[in-house]
Design a protein around this motif. Structure first.
Motif, PDB file in Angstrom:
ATOM      1  N   ASN A  63       0.852  -1.185   0.000  1.00  0.00           N
ATOM      2  CA  ASN A  63       0.000   0.000   0.000  1.00  0.00           C
ATOM      3  C   ASN A  63       0.888   1.235   0.000  1.00  0.00           C
ATOM      4  N   MET A  64       1.018   1.848  -1.140  1.00  0.00           N
ATOM      5  CA  MET A  64       1.849   3.051  -1.252  1.00  0.00           C
ATOM      6  C   MET A  64       1.116   4.114  -2.060  1.00  0.00           C
ATOM      7  N   LYS A  65       1.654   5.302  -2.087  1.00  0.00           N
ATOM      8  CA  LYS A  65       1.055   6.397  -2.842  1.00  0.00           C
ATOM      9  C   LYS A  65       0.859   5.996  -4.296  1.00  0.00           C
ATOM     10  N   ARG A  66      -0.218   6.469  -4.899  1.00  0.00           N
ATOM     11  CA  ARG A  66      -0.461   6.244  -6.314  1.00  0.00           C
ATOM     12  C   ARG A  66       0.530   7.078  -7.137  1.00  0.00           C
ATOM     13  N   PRO A  67       0.719   6.730  -8.417  1.00  0.00           N
ATOM     14  CA  PRO A  67       1.696   7.470  -9.231  1.00  0.00           C
ATOM     15  C   PRO A  67       1.488   8.974  -9.227  1.00  0.00           C
ATOM     16  N   GLU A  68       0.235   9.407  -9.298  1.00  0.00           N
ATOM     17  CA  GLU A  68      -0.022  10.843  -9.357  1.00  0.00           C
ATOM     18  C   GLU A  68       0.311  11.548  -8.045  1.00  0.00           C
ATOM     19  N   GLU A  69       0.479  10.783  -6.963  1.00  0.00           N
ATOM     20  CA  GLU A  69       0.824  11.356  -5.659  1.00  0.00           C
ATOM     21  C   GLU A  69       2.317  11.261  -5.356  1.00  0.00           C
ATOM     22  N   GLY A  70       3.021  10.407  -6.099  1.00  0.00           N
ATOM     23  CA  GLY A  70       4.432  10.190  -5.837  1.00  0.00           C
ATOM     24  C   GLY A  70       5.304  11.335  -6.330  1.00  0.00           C
ATOM     25  N   MET A  71       6.539  11.341  -5.865  1.00  0.00           N
ATOM     26  CA  MET A  71       7.492  12.385  -6.231  1.00  0.00           C
ATOM     27  C   MET A  71       8.236  11.995  -7.503  1.00  0.00           C
ATOM     28  N   PRO A  72       8.168  12.823  -8.559  1.00  0.00           N
ATOM     29  CA  PRO A  72       8.927  12.501  -9.774  1.00  0.00           C
ATOM     30  C   PRO A  72      10.424  12.514  -9.493  1.00  0.00           C
ATOM     31  N   MET A  73      11.145  11.623 -10.156  1.00  0.00           N
ATOM     32  CA  MET A  73      12.599  11.639 -10.043  1.00  0.00           C
ATOM     33  C   MET A  73      13.134  12.811 -10.863  1.00  0.00           C
ATOM     34  N   PRO A  74      14.059  13.597 -10.301  1.00  0.00           N
ATOM     35  CA  PRO A  74      14.585  14.752 -11.046  1.00  0.00           C
ATOM     36  C   PRO A  74      15.225  14.331 -12.364  1.00  0.00           C
ATOM     37  N   ARG A  75      15.075  15.185 -13.365  1.00  0.00           N
ATOM     38  CA  ARG A  75      15.713  14.957 -14.664  1.00  0.00           C
ATOM     39  C   ARG A  75      16.664  16.115 -14.931  1.00  0.00           C
ATOM     40  N   VAL A  76      17.832  16.024 -14.361  1.00  0.00           N
ATOM     41  CA  VAL A  76      18.832  17.075 -14.504  1.00  0.00           C
ATOM     42  C   VAL A  76      20.073  16.460 -15.130  1.00  0.00           C
ATOM     43  N   LYS A  77      20.403  16.913 -16.309  1.00  0.00           N
ATOM     44  CA  LYS A  77      21.555  16.376 -17.031  1.00  0.00           C
ATOM     45  C   LYS A  77      22.805  16.501 -16.174  1.00  0.00           C
ATOM     46  N   GLY A  78      23.535  15.420 -16.040  1.00  0.00           N
ATOM     47  CA  GLY A  78      24.745  15.423 -15.252  1.00  0.00           C
ATOM     48  C   GLY A  78      24.545  15.001 -13.810  1.00  0.00           C
ATOM     49  N   MET A  79      23.296  15.077 -13.330  1.00  0.00           N
ATOM     50  CA  MET A  79      23.011  14.680 -11.953  1.00  0.00           C
ATOM     51  C   MET A  79      22.434  13.267 -11.869  1.00  0.00           C
ATOM     52  N   VAL A  80      21.790  12.817 -12.938  1.00  0.00           N
ATOM     53  CA  VAL A  80      21.233  11.468 -12.987  1.00  0.00           C
ATOM     54  C   VAL A  80      21.781  10.772 -14.233  1.00  0.00           C
ATOM     55  N   PRO A  81      21.847   9.447 -14.240  1.00  0.00           N
ATOM     56  CA  PRO A  81      22.354   8.729 -15.418  1.00  0.00           C
ATOM     57  C   PRO A  81      21.537   9.048 -16.671  1.00  0.00           C
ATOM     58  N   ASP A  82      22.196   9.022 -17.816  1.00  0.00           N
ATOM     59  CA  ASP A  82      21.526   9.356 -19.075  1.00  0.00           C
ATOM     60  C   ASP A  82      20.317   8.472 -19.341  1.00  0.00           C
ATOM     61  N   PHE A  83      20.409   7.177 -19.027  1.00  0.00           N
ATOM     62  CA  PHE A  83      19.328   6.268 -19.380  1.00  0.00           C
ATOM     63  C   PHE A  83      18.030   6.598 -18.665  1.00  0.00           C
TER      64      PHE A  83
END
Length: 257
Positions: A116-136
């Motif tokens: 039982n966890m938060k639904r997708p619309e309630e969850g926190m998006p993973m940041p998309r910052v070039k250089g801070m997260v892997p390219d894939f």
């Protein structure tokens, strides 16, 4: 290049690993596993895959790779097969896969219910910052719903949430699930206080359904069971958005701090 486009150009003996799917100095392991599986899935189409084990021998770089597949044994119900990925003359990844027909059995143990966890619309998006997260990771859409963020000095290595492809994909088989399960960061990362390089050493994943696998979002939960001496051992499960478990996963991950 999208996930569909990558799989479309995989032949029985070769593939092209594109730029933009990197994870540090190596290609994303989930994509490597999908490429390894693609020719096996075509070769053995009369029984569903039950279990896959991948050994990541060395980093796969963008560029051409060769694939070698072999059926090790075919019995009445089970086929054992192997796929090997080579680049520049070196073996860099090996997959062992077990395919098995359904058989009648007196024993049936139901899988664990989805947490039982938060639904997708309630969850926190993973940041998309070039250089801070892997390219894939730009090829996936994540919604964090359980556990602490990576490198937050948490007292538990736990990660849970939802994932889907960022680009629509027509592939709804085992290859897509391999990518979706491996897209999440290692479950131990929340326990670190600073960024730590790491990579999968071995990975075993078992499938509870035959497919095709349908659903927009996929629920994922991974827990670190042991960590020490530079190695972390984690267990994970994947459910579809109807709450049905579709895969059980175990990984050994190397970390370098």
């Amino acid at each position: 290049m999208t996930f569909d486009e990558i799989l479309a150009q995989v032949t029985d003996s070769a593939a092209q690993i594109p730029e933009g799917w990197g994870q540090g100095r190596a290609c994303f392991g989930g994509l490597v596993a999908a490429v390894l599986y693609a020719p096996l899935g075509r070769l053995i189409d009369d029984r569903p895959v039950r279990s896959i084990t991948v050994s990541f021998v060395g980093p796969v770089a963008p560029g051409p790779v060769t694939l070698e597949t072999e059926i090790l044994r075919t019995g009445k119900s089970v086929t054992q097969a192997q796929s090997r990925l080579r680049q520049n003359g070196e073996t860099l990844a090996v997959m062992l896969a077990s395919f098995g027909k359904a058989r009648s059995s007196e024993i049936r143990v139901p899988s664990a219910a989805a947490p039982n966890m938060k639904r997708p619309e309630e969850g926190m998006p993973m940041p998309r910052v070039k250089g801070m997260v892997p390219d894939f990771t730009f090829h996936f859409d994540f919604r964090w719903a359980e556990g602490d963020a990576p490198f937050s000095r948490s007292d538990r290595g736990l990660i849970g949430g939802w994932v889907r492809f960022a680009e629509p994909t027509s592939e709804q088989g085992v290859a897509s699930l391999l990518a979706l399960v491996d897209a999440w960061p290692p479950a131990v990362l929340p326990m670190y206080s600073r960024p730590a390089p790491g990579s999968s050493l071995t990975w075993t994943i078992e499938f509870l359904q035959d497919g095709p696998f349908t659903g927009e979002w996929w629920q994922y939960r991974a827990d670190t069971e042991y960590a020490g001496d530079g190695y972390c051992h984690a267990a994970a499960n994947l459910w579809n958005d109807q709450g049905e478990m579709v895969a059980i996963s175990r990984q050994t991950v190397t970390v370098f701090i």
